[in-house]
Design a protein around this motif. Structure first.
Motif, PDB file in Angstrom:
ATOM      1  N   UNK A  70      45.176  56.731 -56.041  1.00  0.00           N
ATOM      2  CA  UNK A  70      45.548  56.289 -54.697  1.00  0.00           C
ATOM      3  C   UNK A  70      46.762  57.052 -54.186  1.00  0.00           C
ATOM      4  N   UNK A  71      46.705  57.495 -52.925  1.00  0.00           N
ATOM      5  CA  UNK A  71      47.827  58.129 -52.258  1.00  0.00           C
ATOM      6  C   UNK A  71      47.972  57.486 -50.889  1.00  0.00           C
ATOM      7  N   UNK A  72      49.085  56.821 -50.635  1.00  0.00           N
ATOM      8  CA  UNK A  72      49.291  56.160 -49.340  1.00  0.00           C
ATOM      9  C   UNK A  72      49.179  57.160 -48.184  1.00  0.00           C
ATOM     10  N   UNK A  73      48.565  56.721 -47.107  1.00  0.00           N
ATOM     11  CA  UNK A  73      48.471  57.516 -45.879  1.00  0.00           C
ATOM     12  C   UNK A  73      47.746  58.833 -46.082  1.00  0.00           C
ATOM     13  N   UNK A  74      46.852  58.906 -47.065  1.00  0.00           N
ATOM     14  CA  UNK A  74      46.099  60.140 -47.321  1.00  0.00           C
ATOM     15  C   UNK A  74      44.678  60.066 -46.768  1.00  0.00           C
ATOM     16  N   UNK A  75      44.399  59.012 -46.007  1.00  0.00           N
ATOM     17  CA  UNK A  75      43.080  58.877 -45.409  1.00  0.00           C
ATOM     18  C   UNK A  75      41.984  58.558 -46.397  1.00  0.00           C
ATOM     19  N   UNK A  76      42.313  57.840 -47.464  1.00  0.00           N
ATOM     20  CA  UNK A  76      41.324  57.544 -48.495  1.00  0.00           C
ATOM     21  C   UNK A  76      40.439  56.349 -48.157  1.00  0.00           C
ATOM     22  N   UNK A  77      40.875  55.530 -47.234  1.00  0.00           N
ATOM     23  CA  UNK A  77      40.066  54.358 -46.874  1.00  0.00           C
ATOM     24  C   UNK A  77      38.802  54.793 -46.128  1.00  0.00           C
ATOM     25  N   UNK A  78      37.712  54.100 -46.372  1.00  0.00           N
ATOM     26  CA  UNK A  78      36.456  54.345 -45.674  1.00  0.00           C
ATOM     27  C   UNK A  78      36.134  53.115 -44.845  1.00  0.00           C
ATOM     28  N   UNK A  79      36.060  53.283 -43.530  1.00  0.00           N
ATOM     29  CA  UNK A  79      35.876  52.140 -42.630  1.00  0.00           C
ATOM     30  C   UNK A  79      34.543  51.433 -42.826  1.00  0.00           C
ATOM     31  N   UNK A  80      33.563  52.140 -43.401  1.00  0.00           N
ATOM     32  CA  UNK A  80      32.237  51.540 -43.562  1.00  0.00           C
ATOM     33  C   UNK A  80      32.303  50.249 -44.363  1.00  0.00           C
ATOM     34  N   UNK A  81      33.114  50.231 -45.398  1.00  0.00           N
ATOM     35  CA  UNK A  81      33.235  49.055 -46.260  1.00  0.00           C
ATOM     36  C   UNK A  81      33.676  47.833 -45.455  1.00  0.00           C
ATOM     37  N   UNK A  82      34.792  47.957 -44.744  1.00  0.00           N
ATOM     38  CA  UNK A  82      35.307  46.836 -43.962  1.00  0.00           C
ATOM     39  C   UNK A  82      34.419  46.471 -42.789  1.00  0.00           C
ATOM     40  N   UNK A  83      33.811  47.488 -42.155  1.00  0.00           N
ATOM     41  CA  UNK A  83      32.978  47.228 -40.989  1.00  0.00           C
ATOM     42  C   UNK A  83      31.748  46.392 -41.345  1.00  0.00           C
ATOM     43  N   UNK A  84      31.057  46.777 -42.402  1.00  0.00           N
ATOM     44  CA  UNK A  84      29.850  46.047 -42.802  1.00  0.00           C
ATOM     45  C   UNK A  84      30.196  44.640 -43.281  1.00  0.00           C
ATOM     46  N   UNK A  85      31.298  44.539 -44.046  1.00  0.00           N
ATOM     47  CA  UNK A  85      31.712  43.223 -44.527  1.00  0.00           C
ATOM     48  C   UNK A  85      32.063  42.302 -43.364  1.00  0.00           C
ATOM     49  N   UNK A  86      32.734  42.852 -42.347  1.00  0.00           N
ATOM     50  CA  UNK A  86      33.084  42.048 -41.178  1.00  0.00           C
ATOM     51  C   UNK A  86      31.820  41.592 -40.453  1.00  0.00           C
ATOM     52  N   UNK A  87      30.896  42.513 -40.259  1.00  0.00           N
ATOM     53  CA  UNK A  87      29.681  42.193 -39.512  1.00  0.00           C
ATOM     54  C   UNK A  87      28.828  41.152 -40.221  1.00  0.00           C
ATOM     55  N   UNK A  88      28.788  41.204 -41.551  1.00  0.00           N
ATOM     56  CA  UNK A  88      27.907  40.311 -42.301  1.00  0.00           C
ATOM     57  C   UNK A  88      28.584  39.045 -42.813  1.00  0.00           C
ATOM     58  N   UNK A  89      29.870  38.905 -42.559  1.00  0.00           N
ATOM     59  CA  UNK A  89      30.572  37.718 -43.044  1.00  0.00           C
ATOM     60  C   UNK A  89      30.081  36.476 -42.309  1.00  0.00           C
ATOM     61  N   UNK A  90      30.142  35.351 -43.002  1.00  0.00           N
ATOM     62  CA  UNK A  90      29.703  34.091 -42.397  1.00  0.00           C
ATOM     63  C   UNK A  90      30.583  33.727 -41.210  1.00  0.00           C
ATOM     64  N   UNK A  91      31.872  34.045 -41.302  1.00  0.00           N
ATOM     65  CA  UNK A  91      32.779  33.723 -40.197  1.00  0.00           C
ATOM     66  C   UNK A  91      32.442  34.553 -38.964  1.00  0.00           C
ATOM     67  N   UNK A  92      32.011  35.820 -39.187  1.00  0.00           N
ATOM     68  CA  UNK A  92      31.633  36.671 -38.053  1.00  0.00           C
ATOM     69  C   UNK A  92      30.389  36.128 -37.366  1.00  0.00           C
ATOM     70  N   UNK A  93      29.430  35.645 -38.169  1.00  0.00           N
ATOM     71  CA  UNK A  93      28.216  35.078 -37.588  1.00  0.00           C
ATOM     72  C   UNK A  93      28.522  33.817 -36.787  1.00  0.00           C
ATOM     73  N   UNK A  94      29.413  32.999 -37.320  1.00  0.00           N
ATOM     74  CA  UNK A  94      29.816  31.792 -36.584  1.00  0.00           C
ATOM     75  C   UNK A  94      30.547  32.162 -35.304  1.00  0.00           C
ATOM     76  N   UNK A  95      31.367  33.218 -35.414  1.00  0.00           N
ATOM     77  CA  UNK A  95      32.113  33.713 -34.257  1.00  0.00           C
ATOM     78  C   UNK A  95      31.134  34.174 -33.172  1.00  0.00           C
ATOM     79  N   UNK A  96      30.116  34.938 -33.575  1.00  0.00           N
ATOM     80  CA  UNK A  96      29.126  35.435 -32.621  1.00  0.00           C
ATOM     81  C   UNK A  96      28.383  34.280 -31.965  1.00  0.00           C
ATOM     82  N   UNK A  97      28.008  33.287 -32.756  1.00  0.00           N
ATOM     83  CA  UNK A  97      27.302  32.128 -32.211  1.00  0.00           C
ATOM     84  C   UNK A  97      28.179  31.357 -31.228  1.00  0.00           C
TER      85      UNK A  97
END
Length: 275
Positions: A70-97
């Motif tokens: 790990x290197x801070x601020x080296x751009x190692x994070x991949x947004x796909x992980x957080x994006x899919x988890x957010x979209x498929x989370x139960x709280x997101x579905x409740x939010x959408x409803x």
């Protein structure tokens, strides 16, 4: 310059949080943390001053280790992980409803908004809606992320992010330390590893500090803007982190010594709900 430091925590302080581990704990300051801190002169000076304060409490500082990958601020994070988890989370579905129910119940809906997608597109076309400032871009990114949590690409990214998250614990294990210490401006992979952390005041920017904003238009640096120091550790070490943070806070009294610089201004924002 990862620093291993022995911080003397008074027994009575640990007792306040129901935690007992003898007279001291070992703490880590990764080399890459110094690089981040020193990239901002005011924060760098304050952070090194904080280490001196920790030394005065009985600490031993050793600068000889860093994260494996790990290197801070080296751009190692991949947004796909957080994006899919957010979209498929139960709280997101409740939010959408909840949004669909809200718009469906409106007696007057001048823009014909029926769901989150409609709302995002509407906000993008109306400058007064502050699309970037309110975080709508993040929601849109989650909506449009490819694949699902079962797709091969997602699982590959997930495994990589989790390996980054393990770097904190690996570092603590290698040096037999209890706590990792960093500036709050350091991008630590705590979320990727499901690890706890707590930040307490380290200092305030001077009156001469130019105002800097991020992509969302939020102020990150400026006159009298505070910055902090973060204590992080292994899972379920919250009590230990609270004890360390409390001891540091009591030894520095940063907010108390800067009361003249702590100002809160309440501003009323006018809103036109009918657009």
């Amino acid at each position: 310059m990862i620093s291993s430091l022995r911080l003397e925590i008074r027994k009575q302080v640990l007792g306040k949080f129901g935690y007992s581990t003898g007279d001291s704990t070992l703490q880590q300051v990764p080399r890459s943390v110094f690089k981040v801190a020193d990239s901002d002169p005011e924060v760098g000076v304050a952070f090194r001053s904080a280490l001196e304060k920790i030394r005065s409490l009985g600490a031993t500082v050793v600068d000889d280790m860093d994260f494996e990958t790990w290197r801070p601020s080296a751009g190692l994070r991949d947004d796909l992980f957080g994006d899919v988890m957010l979209r498929e989370s139960s709280s997101a579905n409740l939010w959408a409803q909840a949004y669909e129910s809200f718009f469906g119940d409106l007696a007057v809906n001048p823009h014909g908004i029926q769901n989150i997608s409609d709302l995002i597109e509407f906000m993008k076309t109306i400058p007064e809606e502050h699309y970037n400032l309110l975080g709508a871009k993040w929601v849109e990114s989650a909506r449009d992320a490819p694949g699902t949590s079962k797709s091969e690409k997602f699982l590959e990214v997930k495994a990589k992010m989790e390996r980054y998250g393990e770097d904190v614990v690996k570092l603590l294990d290698r040096s037999e330390c209890d706590v990792l210490l960093a500036t709050s401006s350091t991008d630590l992979p705590l979320d990727l590893g499901g690890l706890p952390g707590i930040s307490v005041p380290l200092g305030f920017y001077s009156e001469k500090q130019p105002v800097t904003t991020n992509a969302r238009g939020l102020v990150t640096k400026g006159p009298n803007i505070p910055y902090a120091i973060t204590f992080a550790g292994r899972k379920f070490d919250e009590m230990k982190l609270l004890a360390c943070a409390y001891a540091f806070e009591q030894a520095t009294r940063t907010v108390e010594q800067n009361k003249d610089r702590v100002r809160v201004e309440l501003r009323r924002r006018e809103t036109n709900v009918m657009g």
